[in-house]
Design an enzyme around this catalytic site. Structure first.
Site, mmCIF file in Angstrom:
data_model
loop_
_atom_site.group_PDB
_atom_site.id
_atom_site.type_symbol
_atom_site.label_atom_id
_atom_site.label_comp_id
_atom_site.label_asym_id
_atom_site.label_seq_id
_atom_site.Cartn_x
_atom_site.Cartn_y
_atom_site.Cartn_z
ATOM 1 N N TYR A 1 -9.975 9.262 9.877
ATOM 2 C CA TYR A 1 -8.611 9.122 10.402
ATOM 3 C C TYR A 1 -7.863 8.179 9.469
ATOM 4 C CZ TYR A 1 -10.247 10.974 14.928
ATOM 5 O OH TYR A 1 -10.760 11.773 15.929
ATOM 6 N N LYS B 1 -9.337 14.048 22.881
ATOM 7 C CA LYS B 1 -9.660 13.988 24.319
ATOM 8 C C LYS B 1 -9.226 15.226 25.097
ATOM 9 C CE LYS B 1 -11.645 10.033 24.167
ATOM 10 N NZ LYS B 1 -13.111 10.039 24.216
HETATM 11 C C1 PHB Z 1 -10.538 18.742 15.001
HETATM 12 O O1 PHB Z 1 -11.600 18.827 14.379
HETATM 13 O O2 PHB Z 1 -9.783 19.733 15.197
HETATM 14 C C2 PHB Z 1 -10.116 17.390 15.543
HETATM 15 C C3 PHB Z 1 -10.997 16.325 15.422
HETATM 16 C C4 PHB Z 1 -10.629 15.075 15.911
HETATM 17 C C5 PHB Z 1 -9.382 14.916 16.510
HETATM 18 C C6 PHB Z 1 -8.501 15.994 16.635
HETATM 19 C C7 PHB Z 1 -8.872 17.239 16.149
HETATM 20 O O3 PHB Z 1 -9.024 13.675 16.971
#
Ligand code: PHB
Ligand code: APR
Length: 394
Positions: free
Chosen positions: A201, A297
């Site tokens: 992230y 979530k």
């Molecule tokens: C996803 O892999 O689509 C994904 C993963 C984590 C998140 C949102 C989407 O917080």
């Protein structure tokens, strides 16, 4: 036609609930507006909390998740170039998450429903709950030009944010809480190897970015875009170039790009409807609440509602504990508001919005820096990310 539980919606909520009820001998019929292929065409997230994974196994549909899903012990957060790993497993005493696409788990649930010979009516129209305050509610609907009435004991509204169930509750009996964020998530799916073995992230002055995956050969990436952006504004090349600008140099250099298999923009919204029930109508999943995708979530809060209703109905039919029916919303909302808060917090910590003042930006950056600098702060993030335990229902 009669059943015990009429389920409106064959997304993850409806299908998982149907499979769990079936395992307990509770008859249910699902009414779905679109075709199975259309349901499967929706590309959504794919991070499963422990509780969700356990429910899939209890429903007898966890085999492919356990064989093809990836167990992740940690995630990374990058704030203005500084990379910090959140050791999910170490900080929570062993809890992890499973990376397994929603499309795949939905396919597993659909296959299990067919194999168990349960009834699902696809391509129905005008499904409408009735008699929710009566002993014998029912759902009317149309299919192939004919009208039908499905009598039942309870109605599970698993029909998503735009469904009919929440709208069937009188306006003076429901309160809606909502926050819209001035941005969207542009997601791209590609058959390219993930840039990092764990999710990353990123908070960056140009905007949020997320590196996720579906397998070791299929990646899922997101970048924050303006809420009015259109997916047509973003060629693959423009997407990859912007993603690279937001990643730390070592990840940007490693990034393998390729043609998009899917590309779409999801809005960022927080939403909760209270209460999540009206007589014998229960709201589950996106029908009752929406979270911005930052905290992963959406699927997991839906599973939380499924656990609660499945547990209550098992005790109602199995032990005659009808007094639990009125507890559904209260129990769900305790966990839902926790998921809403975490998703709202992660969204504000990791996104820079045009509307955010310079001072607020400093506050958010200072707060996330503090959380990433202390074990206590990382533990808070870890506990929330893997998901709090489901509430015991006696
Ligand atoms: C996803 O892999 O689509 C994904 C993963 C984590 C998140 C949102 C989407 O917080
Ligand atoms: N009649 C019948 N079916 C309906 C109706 C209706 N009036 N309205 C909507 N539906 C169906 C939709 O076609 C969809 O298949 O209900 C289903 C709702 O599924 P979702 O929107 O996926 O909601 P839910 O099952 O709660 O799953 C939540 O899915 O959208 C993601 O991010 C979300 O991960 C979260 C998860």
């Amino acid at each position: 036609m009669k059943t015990q539980v009429a389920i409106i919606g064959a997304g993850p909520s409806g299908l998982l609930l149907g499979q769990l009820l079936h395992k307990r001998g509770i008859k249910n019929i699902i009414l779905e507006r679109v075709t199975p292929d259309y349901v499967l065409s929706r590309i959504r997230a794919g991070i499963l909390e422990q509780g969700f994974a356990d429910l899939m196994r209890e429903a007898g549909v966890g085999a492919r998740m356990d064989s093809d899903g990836e167990v992740h012990d940690g995630v990374e957060i990058v704030v203005n170039g500084r990379r910090e790993r959140i050791d999910l497993k170490g900080l929570t005493g062993g809890d992890t998450v499973i990376v397994y696409g929603q499309t795949e788990l939905t396919r597993d649930l659909m296959d299990a429903r067919v194999d168990s010979g349960q009834t699902t009516h696809y391509e129905v129209s005008n499904a409408q709950p009735h008699g929710m305050l009566e002993e014998q509610p029912y759902v009317t609907y149309e299919k192939d030009g004919k009208s039908y009435k499905l009598e039942c004991d309870y109605i599970a509204g698993c029909d998503g944010f735009h469904g009919v169930s929440r709208k069937s509750i009188p306006e003076d009996c429901i309160t809606e809480y909502e926050q819209l964020y001035p941005g969207g998530w542009l997601g791209l799916l590609s058959d390219t190897p993930p840039v990092n073995p764990e999710l990353v992230y990123v908070r960056h002055a140009r905007g949020f970015a997320l590196c996720s995956l579906r397998s070791q050969t299929r990646s899922r990436y997101y970048i924050q875009v303006n809420k009015d952006d259109k997916v047509e504004d973003w060629s693959d090349d423009r997407f990859w170039a912007e993603l690279k600008r937001r990643l730390p140099d070592d990840l940007a250099e490693k990034l393998v790009t390729g043609p998009s298999l899917e590309k779409s923009i999801a809005p960022m919204r927080s939403f909760v409807a209270e209460p999540m029930q009206y007589g014998r109508l229960f709201l589950l999943g996106d029908a009752a609440h929406i979270v911005p995708p930052t905290g992963a979530k959406g699927l997991n809060t839906a599973a939380s509602d499924v656990y609660t209703l499945y547990t209550i109905l098992t005790k109602v039919y199995g032990e005659g504990k009808t007094e639990l029916v009125e507890k559904y919303s209260e129990i769900c909302l305790r966990r839902i508001w926790n998921g809403e808060r975490f998703s709202w917090w992660m969204s504000n910590m990791l996104h820079t919005f045009e509307e955010t003042s310079d001072f607020e930006d400093k506050m958010y950056t200072s707060e996330i820096d503090y959380y990433l600098s202390s074990e206590a702060g990382k533990r808070v993030i870890a506990e929330q990310y893997v998901g709090l335990p489901f509430e015991e229902i006696k």
